[in-house]
Design a protein around this motif. Sequence first.
Motif, PDB file in Angstrom:
ATOM      1  N   GLN A 127      -6.084  -2.066  -7.938  1.00  0.00           N
ATOM      2  CA  GLN A 127      -6.691  -1.001  -8.569  1.00  0.00           C
ATOM      3  C   GLN A 127      -5.788   0.502  -8.538  1.00  0.00           C
ATOM      4  O   GLN A 127      -5.655   0.956  -9.251  1.00  0.00           O
ATOM      5  CB  GLN A 127      -7.861  -0.378  -8.273  1.00  0.00           C
ATOM      6  N   ASP A 152     -12.028 -15.058  -1.956  1.00  0.00           N
ATOM      7  CA  ASP A 152     -13.587 -15.009  -1.107  1.00  0.00           C
ATOM      8  C   ASP A 152     -13.968 -14.368  -3.175  1.00  0.00           C
ATOM      9  O   ASP A 152     -14.253 -13.618  -3.440  1.00  0.00           O
ATOM     10  CB  ASP A 152     -14.107 -13.603  -0.592  1.00  0.00           C
ATOM     11  N   THR A 172     -16.693  -6.375   5.346  1.00  0.00           N
ATOM     12  CA  THR A 172     -16.312  -6.541   3.922  1.00  0.00           C
ATOM     13  C   THR A 172     -16.613  -7.828   3.062  1.00  0.00           C
ATOM     14  O   THR A 172     -16.460  -7.988   1.831  1.00  0.00           O
ATOM     15  CB  THR A 172     -14.696  -6.812   3.885  1.00  0.00           C
ATOM     16  N   ARG A 221     -16.350 -11.454  -3.676  1.00  0.00           N
ATOM     17  CA  ARG A 221     -15.217 -10.464  -3.770  1.00  0.00           C
ATOM     18  C   ARG A 221     -14.952 -10.915  -4.789  1.00  0.00           C
ATOM     19  O   ARG A 221     -14.637  -9.211  -5.978  1.00  0.00           O
ATOM     20  CB  ARG A 221     -14.304 -10.346  -2.893  1.00  0.00           C
ATOM     21  N   ASN A 260      -8.766  -7.753   0.643  1.00  0.00           N
ATOM     22  CA  ASN A 260      -9.032  -6.117   0.794  1.00  0.00           C
ATOM     23  C   ASN A 260      -7.943  -5.673   0.076  1.00  0.00           C
ATOM     24  O   ASN A 260      -7.423  -4.569  -0.617  1.00  0.00           O
ATOM     25  CB  ASN A 260      -9.989  -6.255   2.132  1.00  0.00           C
ATOM     26  N   THR A 261      -6.401  -6.164   0.784  1.00  0.00           N
ATOM     27  CA  THR A 261      -5.293  -5.786   0.761  1.00  0.00           C
ATOM     28  C   THR A 261      -4.745  -5.259  -1.230  1.00  0.00           C
ATOM     29  O   THR A 261      -4.944  -4.437  -1.667  1.00  0.00           O
ATOM     30  CB  THR A 261      -4.386  -5.742   1.200  1.00  0.00           C
ATOM     31  N   TYR A 319     -15.347  -7.478  -7.915  1.00  0.00           N
ATOM     32  CA  TYR A 319     -14.026  -6.872  -8.235  1.00  0.00           C
ATOM     33  C   TYR A 319     -13.569  -7.059 -10.353  1.00  0.00           C
ATOM     34  O   TYR A 319     -13.385  -6.108 -10.984  1.00  0.00           O
ATOM     35  CB  TYR A 319     -12.655  -6.603  -7.781  1.00  0.00           C
ATOM     36  N   LEU A 379     -11.888   0.660   2.279  1.00  0.00           N
ATOM     37  CA  LEU A 379     -12.258   0.845   1.109  1.00  0.00           C
ATOM     38  C   LEU A 379     -13.236   0.038   0.341  1.00  0.00           C
ATOM     39  O   LEU A 379     -13.981   0.709  -0.649  1.00  0.00           O
ATOM     40  CB  LEU A 379     -10.893   1.277   0.295  1.00  0.00           C
ATOM     41  N   VAL A 380     -13.163  -1.644   0.745  1.00  0.00           N
ATOM     42  CA  VAL A 380     -13.658  -2.350  -0.082  1.00  0.00           C
ATOM     43  C   VAL A 380     -15.191  -2.044   0.336  1.00  0.00           C
ATOM     44  O   VAL A 380     -16.232  -2.440  -0.296  1.00  0.00           O
ATOM     45  CB  VAL A 380     -12.827  -3.709   0.571  1.00  0.00           C
ATOM     46  N   VAL A 400      -7.105  -5.929  -3.491  1.00  0.00           N
ATOM     47  CA  VAL A 400      -7.994  -5.577  -4.808  1.00  0.00           C
ATOM     48  C   VAL A 400      -7.488  -3.958  -4.444  1.00  0.00           C
ATOM     49  O   VAL A 400      -8.051  -3.114  -5.739  1.00  0.00           O
ATOM     50  CB  VAL A 400      -9.409  -5.660  -4.698  1.00  0.00           C
ATOM     51  N   VAL A 401      -7.629  -3.747  -3.417  1.00  0.00           N
ATOM     52  CA  VAL A 401      -7.513  -2.523  -3.108  1.00  0.00           C
ATOM     53  C   VAL A 401      -5.998  -2.060  -3.819  1.00  0.00           C
ATOM     54  O   VAL A 401      -5.512  -0.826  -4.642  1.00  0.00           O
ATOM     55  CB  VAL A 401      -6.861  -1.543  -1.995  1.00  0.00           C
ATOM     56  N   ASP A 446      -7.906   0.372   6.567  1.00  0.00           N
ATOM     57  CA  ASP A 446      -7.849   1.376   4.840  1.00  0.00           C
ATOM     58  C   ASP A 446      -8.170   0.083   4.463  1.00  0.00           C
ATOM     59  O   ASP A 446      -9.445   0.772   3.412  1.00  0.00           O
ATOM     60  CB  ASP A 446      -6.841   2.167   5.177  1.00  0.00           C
ATOM     61  N   GLU A 447      -8.140  -0.830   4.133  1.00  0.00           N
ATOM     62  CA  GLU A 447      -8.092  -1.447   2.836  1.00  0.00           C
ATOM     63  C   GLU A 447      -9.513  -1.848   2.816  1.00  0.00           C
ATOM     64  O   GLU A 447     -10.843  -1.873   1.798  1.00  0.00           O
ATOM     65  CB  GLU A 447      -7.449  -2.903   2.984  1.00  0.00           C
ATOM     66  N   ASP A 448      -9.941  -2.731   3.946  1.00  0.00           N
ATOM     67  CA  ASP A 448     -11.096  -2.743   4.714  1.00  0.00           C
ATOM     68  C   ASP A 448     -12.684  -1.945   4.043  1.00  0.00           C
ATOM     69  O   ASP A 448     -13.557  -1.493   3.680  1.00  0.00           O
ATOM     70  CB  ASP A 448     -11.351  -3.007   5.760  1.00  0.00           C
ATOM     71  N   MET A 500       0.791  -1.092  -0.364  1.00  0.00           N
ATOM     72  CA  MET A 500      -0.050   0.006  -0.070  1.00  0.00           C
ATOM     73  C   MET A 500       0.533   1.008   0.183  1.00  0.00           C
ATOM     74  O   MET A 500       0.565   2.187  -0.307  1.00  0.00           O
ATOM     75  CB  MET A 500      -1.245   0.116   1.580  1.00  0.00           C
ATOM     76  N   ASP A 522     -17.775 -10.405   9.127  1.00  0.00           N
ATOM     77  CA  ASP A 522     -16.877  -9.198   8.428  1.00  0.00           C
ATOM     78  C   ASP A 522     -17.806  -8.159   7.285  1.00  0.00           C
ATOM     79  O   ASP A 522     -18.673  -8.731   6.465  1.00  0.00           O
ATOM     80  CB  ASP A 522     -15.981 -10.170   8.215  1.00  0.00           C
TER      81      ASP A 522
END
Lengths: 144, 221
Positions: A87, A104, B53, A107, A80-81, A111, B81-82, A83-84, B77-79, A56, B51
């Motif tokens: 992007q 998942d 997310t 998710r 989540n890390t 995306y 954002l998602v 996909v962020v 932060d990633e969570d 990140m 969760d």
Amino acid sequence: MRAVKAVVIGCGRTGAAVAKGLAADGWDVTALDESEDALARLGPNWSAGFVVGHGMDVTVLERAGMADADAAVVSTGGDNTNVVIGQVLQKRYEIATVVVRVLDPARAKFYAERGLNTICPTQTAISALIESVRATALERSGSS
Amino acid sequence: MYVIVAGGGKVGANVTRSLLEMGHEVTLIEQRPDRFARLEEEFGPVVIRGDATEISVLERAGIARPPDLVLAATGDDEDNLVISQIGKEGYGVAKAIARVNNPRNQQHFDLLGITQTVCATTSILGLVEHEIPEHGLVRLLELQREGLEIVEVQIESNSPAVGTRVAGLSLPAGSRLISVFRHGRTELVEPATVMRPGDQVLAVVSNDAASDLRKALLGAK
């Protein structure tokens, strides 16, 4: 011609194997992981790039040569890390090929529908398991 | 108003309490079992465990209604954002407010279109910076509601603005020079006004442009 450059973010079992595979194909590979211990997974003969830091962190990404990378594989332990970061690589660095691991299935689908190339090992496993159960059952019903 | 709050830490729990007191309908999502137990004791069925997310958890919280507001207030932060992206892009939630834990991640929120963010560190830093007098710039009056301040700047002989007409100065957006006090008299600033050493310039400037205004008039030091 210069070698095609790939950055692999997240150097766990999957990421390390991908990095080694691409390097064996002649790619110019830089692996990136939060932990220095990840270097061990790349094997004793790893001579390509290795950067310690969080994906990140823009300064870390740039140290890994993101500015002129042709491809990136995002495979840290967190969906989540991933996909962020994926992007950010698409939008900020305009990397042509960004592949993101998302465990998942929901998710991954979400995306994927928004233009991210997601690979979902869970979905692959689900499909393969169902497929092999079906095949076995068919075999049995065919032989009886 | 219907609000989904993701993350039941200090921020999420306190916002939930206030929103409920104001008569709004809230669903709070918390993943950690210990926290969930404590929150459930206070809020009852308002809290669900999971969760935030995960799309199925958000659906259980009523993301498909959709809520008027999603507040992504987890410590990750990633969570956040998602959660905001799933709410806005997947379910058409009109407003998502995301908590930014690490100010360095602010740029990622901006890049990915999550424009409404709250970062405690940045806010506090902003307040602290505001209290530090900037060299050469005196804050005379603060117009809090407008986000503007009236400041006075003393032009030095080595200021880059000396000898330049106001029209030729590259002043930051959100700033206007009002008047110049020189030789015991105040003149309103015109585009043709030329800056002289010793001038006391009165300006109106938005809070975030004050530092750039100082640089434009006095140089970067």
